[in-house]
Design a protein around this motif. Structure first.
Motif, PDB file in Angstrom:
ATOM      1  N   GLN A 286       0.828  -1.205   0.000  1.00  0.00           N
ATOM      2  CA  GLN A 286       0.000   0.000   0.000  1.00  0.00           C
ATOM      3  C   GLN A 286       0.862   1.256   0.000  1.00  0.00           C
ATOM      4  O   GLN A 286       0.576   2.227  -0.703  1.00  0.00           O
ATOM      5  N   TYR A 287       1.923   1.227   0.778  1.00  0.00           N
ATOM      6  CA  TYR A 287       2.848   2.371   0.815  1.00  0.00           C
ATOM      7  C   TYR A 287       3.479   2.603  -0.556  1.00  0.00           C
ATOM      8  O   TYR A 287       3.515   3.734  -1.057  1.00  0.00           O
ATOM      9  N   THR A 288       3.950   1.536  -1.180  1.00  0.00           N
ATOM     10  CA  THR A 288       4.625   1.639  -2.474  1.00  0.00           C
ATOM     11  C   THR A 288       3.675   2.143  -3.558  1.00  0.00           C
ATOM     12  O   THR A 288       4.035   2.981  -4.393  1.00  0.00           O
ATOM     13  N   MET A 289       2.432   1.676  -3.527  1.00  0.00           N
ATOM     14  CA  MET A 289       1.458   2.061  -4.551  1.00  0.00           C
ATOM     15  C   MET A 289       1.094   3.540  -4.465  1.00  0.00           C
ATOM     16  O   MET A 289       0.842   4.179  -5.472  1.00  0.00           O
ATOM     17  N   MET A 290       1.077   4.073  -3.255  1.00  0.00           N
ATOM     18  CA  MET A 290       0.529   5.422  -3.073  1.00  0.00           C
ATOM     19  C   MET A 290       1.560   6.507  -2.817  1.00  0.00           C
ATOM     20  O   MET A 290       1.219   7.682  -2.792  1.00  0.00           O
ATOM     21  N   GLN A 291       2.823   6.147  -2.642  1.00  0.00           N
ATOM     22  CA  GLN A 291       3.797   7.150  -2.221  1.00  0.00           C
ATOM     23  C   GLN A 291       4.008   8.263  -3.245  1.00  0.00           C
ATOM     24  O   GLN A 291       4.396   9.374  -2.884  1.00  0.00           O
ATOM     25  N   HIS A 292       3.731   7.980  -4.514  1.00  0.00           N
ATOM     26  CA  HIS A 292       3.885   9.016  -5.541  1.00  0.00           C
ATOM     27  C   HIS A 292       2.549   9.678  -5.894  1.00  0.00           C
ATOM     28  O   HIS A 292       2.512  10.655  -6.640  1.00  0.00           O
ATOM     29  N   GLU A 293       1.455   9.132  -5.350  1.00  0.00           N
ATOM     30  CA  GLU A 293       0.135   9.700  -5.633  1.00  0.00           C
ATOM     31  C   GLU A 293      -0.251  10.792  -4.642  1.00  0.00           C
ATOM     32  O   GLU A 293      -0.980  11.713  -4.981  1.00  0.00           O
ATOM     33  N   LYS A 294       0.230  10.678  -3.411  1.00  0.00           N
ATOM     34  CA  LYS A 294      -0.187  11.596  -2.361  1.00  0.00           C
ATOM     35  C   LYS A 294       0.733  12.812  -2.298  1.00  0.00           C
ATOM     36  O   LYS A 294       1.937  12.718  -2.542  1.00  0.00           O
ATOM     37  N   THR A 295       0.149  13.950  -1.978  1.00  0.00           N
ATOM     38  CA  THR A 295       0.889  15.209  -2.031  1.00  0.00           C
ATOM     39  C   THR A 295       1.784  15.428  -0.820  1.00  0.00           C
ATOM     40  O   THR A 295       2.725  16.207  -0.876  1.00  0.00           O
ATOM     41  N   ASN A 296       1.493  14.747   0.297  1.00  0.00           N
ATOM     42  CA  ASN A 296       2.333  14.917   1.480  1.00  0.00           C
ATOM     43  C   ASN A 296       2.341  13.640   2.310  1.00  0.00           C
ATOM     44  O   ASN A 296       1.524  12.738   2.104  1.00  0.00           O
ATOM     45  N   SER A 297       3.264  13.574   3.256  1.00  0.00           N
ATOM     46  CA  SER A 297       3.462  12.356   4.044  1.00  0.00           C
ATOM     47  C   SER A 297       2.283  12.063   4.954  1.00  0.00           C
ATOM     48  O   SER A 297       1.932  10.900   5.176  1.00  0.00           O
ATOM     49  N   LYS A 298       1.672  13.099   5.488  1.00  0.00           N
ATOM     50  CA  LYS A 298       0.508  12.893   6.358  1.00  0.00           C
ATOM     51  C   LYS A 298      -0.619  12.219   5.592  1.00  0.00           C
ATOM     52  O   LYS A 298      -1.226  11.258   6.076  1.00  0.00           O
ATOM     53  N   GLU A 299      -0.889  12.706   4.397  1.00  0.00           N
ATOM     54  CA  GLU A 299      -1.938  12.117   3.563  1.00  0.00           C
ATOM     55  C   GLU A 299      -1.597  10.676   3.223  1.00  0.00           C
ATOM     56  O   GLU A 299      -2.470   9.798   3.220  1.00  0.00           O
ATOM     57  N   LEU A 300      -0.337  10.407   2.938  1.00  0.00           N
ATOM     58  CA  LEU A 300       0.101   9.055   2.621  1.00  0.00           C
ATOM     59  C   LEU A 300      -0.097   8.124   3.813  1.00  0.00           C
ATOM     60  O   LEU A 300      -0.607   7.007   3.676  1.00  0.00           O
ATOM     61  N   PHE A 301       0.269   8.581   4.991  1.00  0.00           N
ATOM     62  CA  PHE A 301       0.148   7.767   6.203  1.00  0.00           C
ATOM     63  C   PHE A 301      -1.304   7.353   6.434  1.00  0.00           C
ATOM     64  O   PHE A 301      -1.608   6.174   6.636  1.00  0.00           O
ATOM     65  N   TYR A 302      -2.209   8.315   6.361  1.00  0.00           N
ATOM     66  CA  TYR A 302      -3.616   8.007   6.631  1.00  0.00           C
ATOM     67  C   TYR A 302      -4.252   7.205   5.492  1.00  0.00           C
ATOM     68  O   TYR A 302      -5.183   6.428   5.721  1.00  0.00           O
ATOM     69  N   SER A 303      -3.739   7.364   4.282  1.00  0.00           N
ATOM     70  CA  SER A 303      -4.257   6.569   3.168  1.00  0.00           C
ATOM     71  C   SER A 303      -3.905   5.097   3.339  1.00  0.00           C
ATOM     72  O   SER A 303      -4.687   4.211   2.970  1.00  0.00           O
ATOM     73  N   ILE A 304      -2.731   4.827   3.875  1.00  0.00           N
ATOM     74  CA  ILE A 304      -2.350   3.434   4.171  1.00  0.00           C
ATOM     75  C   ILE A 304      -3.325   2.843   5.181  1.00  0.00           C
ATOM     76  O   ILE A 304      -3.807   1.716   5.022  1.00  0.00           O
ATOM     77  N   ILE A 305      -3.630   3.606   6.228  1.00  0.00           N
ATOM     78  CA  ILE A 305      -4.596   3.164   7.237  1.00  0.00           C
ATOM     79  C   ILE A 305      -5.928   2.827   6.567  1.00  0.00           C
ATOM     80  O   ILE A 305      -6.516   1.760   6.802  1.00  0.00           O
ATOM     81  N   ASP A 306      -6.407   3.746   5.727  1.00  0.00           N
ATOM     82  CA  ASP A 306      -7.712   3.558   5.090  1.00  0.00           C
ATOM     83  C   ASP A 306      -7.723   2.334   4.180  1.00  0.00           C
ATOM     84  O   ASP A 306      -8.693   1.560   4.161  1.00  0.00           O
ATOM     85  N   ASN A 307      -6.660   2.154   3.405  1.00  0.00           N
ATOM     86  CA  ASN A 307      -6.617   1.033   2.460  1.00  0.00           C
ATOM     87  C   ASN A 307      -6.543  -0.317   3.171  1.00  0.00           C
ATOM     88  O   ASN A 307      -7.191  -1.281   2.754  1.00  0.00           O
ATOM     89  N   ILE A 308      -5.741  -0.392   4.227  1.00  0.00           N
ATOM     90  CA  ILE A 308      -5.652  -1.641   4.984  1.00  0.00           C
ATOM     91  C   ILE A 308      -7.000  -1.969   5.625  1.00  0.00           C
ATOM     92  O   ILE A 308      -7.446  -3.114   5.626  1.00  0.00           O
ATOM     93  N   THR A 309      -7.659  -0.942   6.152  1.00  0.00           N
ATOM     94  CA  THR A 309      -8.988  -1.136   6.747  1.00  0.00           C
ATOM     95  C   THR A 309      -9.961  -1.679   5.707  1.00  0.00           C
ATOM     96  O   THR A 309     -10.741  -2.603   5.976  1.00  0.00           O
ATOM     97  N   LYS A 310      -9.909  -1.109   4.506  1.00  0.00           N
ATOM     98  CA  LYS A 310     -10.798  -1.544   3.420  1.00  0.00           C
ATOM     99  C   LYS A 310     -10.515  -2.994   3.034  1.00  0.00           C
ATOM    100  O   LYS A 310     -11.451  -3.779   2.811  1.00  0.00           O
TER     101      LYS A 310
END
Length: 324
Positions: A254-278
């Motif tokens: 999840q980190y690898t897939m989204m690290q270039h999509e998100k504009t900042n590290s905070k957004e990336l961190f919470y997106s990982i949380i959301d994706n794993i939850t999903k």
């Protein structure tokens, strides 16, 4: 959708708080009213960019005023009583003479104020006050939350969860972690994990290096479960199925897939949380547990992966263990 998840949670917690304040008020239990002054100050600061503080911090027992924002010249009263008489009584207070030009906000924390926003009020000190805009209740606040950008909505969600969320049940953490690890770790992979102590200083360096200062408090909150999760991994891995590696791989993916999509590290961190939850919720063998419990476990897993160098970049010389 995450937006729906955030809004539903915020709505539920604010509605429950309002209901409890009203019911307890009927038997003269007013402790929630007192605590709510600071809670709603912080909430309005998040929603509207105010810098409201409790007036008692500046001066004790100010008549007719609970909160003040000296920068944007706003004063506010937080009340579980929502009547025309209550608002007019506040507007008559001599405190407005000492705050000329300040806008008055009336915050109803327990009852709907829709009809009051259509009323007119006696305003003897000519305070800046527009009933349609300056009478606030839970429903009007929820309308603001509903139309927020997703990142800001998440910030409000995190604040409400911290203030009004349920206490952690350690026994449930044990059971739920085991369930979630089993869901994520469906493959029998071979690798080993280390079982070190956490080096807090090094973790703080990694937080700064990755520009994650905005989520440092969150990482600090959940890294305390490191040893408990490590025990779970060890227990499962001893059985021959290296579930720890499977979990790490899923989180890292999840980190690898989204690290270039998100504009900042905070957004990336919470997106990982959301994706794993999903991923967990959509799993065929997922047995539903309360959302707060599920999210708690996902936070533990992702923060642990951060600590163990599985996600986000490491500063030079980073070591999350205390050298023996």
């Amino acid at each position: 959708m995450n937006r729906s998840k955030y809004f539903n949670y915020i709505e539920e917690k604010l509605e429950i708080l309002a209901h409890r304040i009203e019911k307890r008020g009927k038997i003269n239990l007013l402790d929630l009213n007192i605590y709510s002054e600071t809670f709603f100050a912080d909430l309005l600061n998040l929603l509207f960019g105010f810098t409201l503080v409790n007036m008692n911090v500046l001066k004790q027992n100010i008549e007719g005023i609970d909160l003040v924002d000296m920068n944007q010249r706003v004063i506010a009263q937080v009340s579980s009583t929502c009547t025309k008489q209550k608002i007019e009584s506040s507007l008559k207070k001599k405190i407005f003479v000492d705050y000329p030009g300040y806008r008055f906000k009336f915050i109803s924390i327990a009852r709907d104020a829709e009809k009051l926003r259509e009323s007119s009020f006696a305003n003897p000190h000519n305070a800046a006050f527009s009933p349609a805009d300056d009478i606030v209740d839970v429903n009007s606040l929820l309308k603001v939350v509903l139309n927020m950008k997703i990142d800001k909505q998440r910030e409000v969600f995190e604040f409400v969860k911290k203030e009004l969320g349920n206490d952690i049940d350690v026994l449930k953490v044990d059971t739920n972690l085991a369930t979630i690890i089993n869901i994520l770790a469906s493959e029998n992979l071979t690798n080993s994990i280390e079982s070190p102590e956490i080096n807090t200083f090094e973790i703080d360096k990694k937080i700064l290096f990755n520009d994650l200062s905005d989520v440092k408090e969150t990482i600090d909150d959940y890294k305390i479960f490191y040893q408990k999760l490590d025990g779970k991994y060890t227990e499962f891995d001893r059985e021959g199925s290296n579930k720890s590696f499977s979990v790490f791989q899923i989180i890292k993916k999840q980190y690898t897939m989204m690290q270039h999509e998100k504009t900042n590290s905070k957004e990336l961190f919470y997106s990982i949380i959301d994706n794993i939850t999903k991923i967990i919720i959509e799993s065929k063998n997922y047995i539903e547990i309360p959302y707060e419990e599920l999210e708690l476990c996902v936070y533990i897993l992702v923060v642990d992966a951060f600590v163990r160098c599985k996600i986000f970049k490491n500063p030079e010389g980073y070591s999350h263990v205390i050298a023996g």
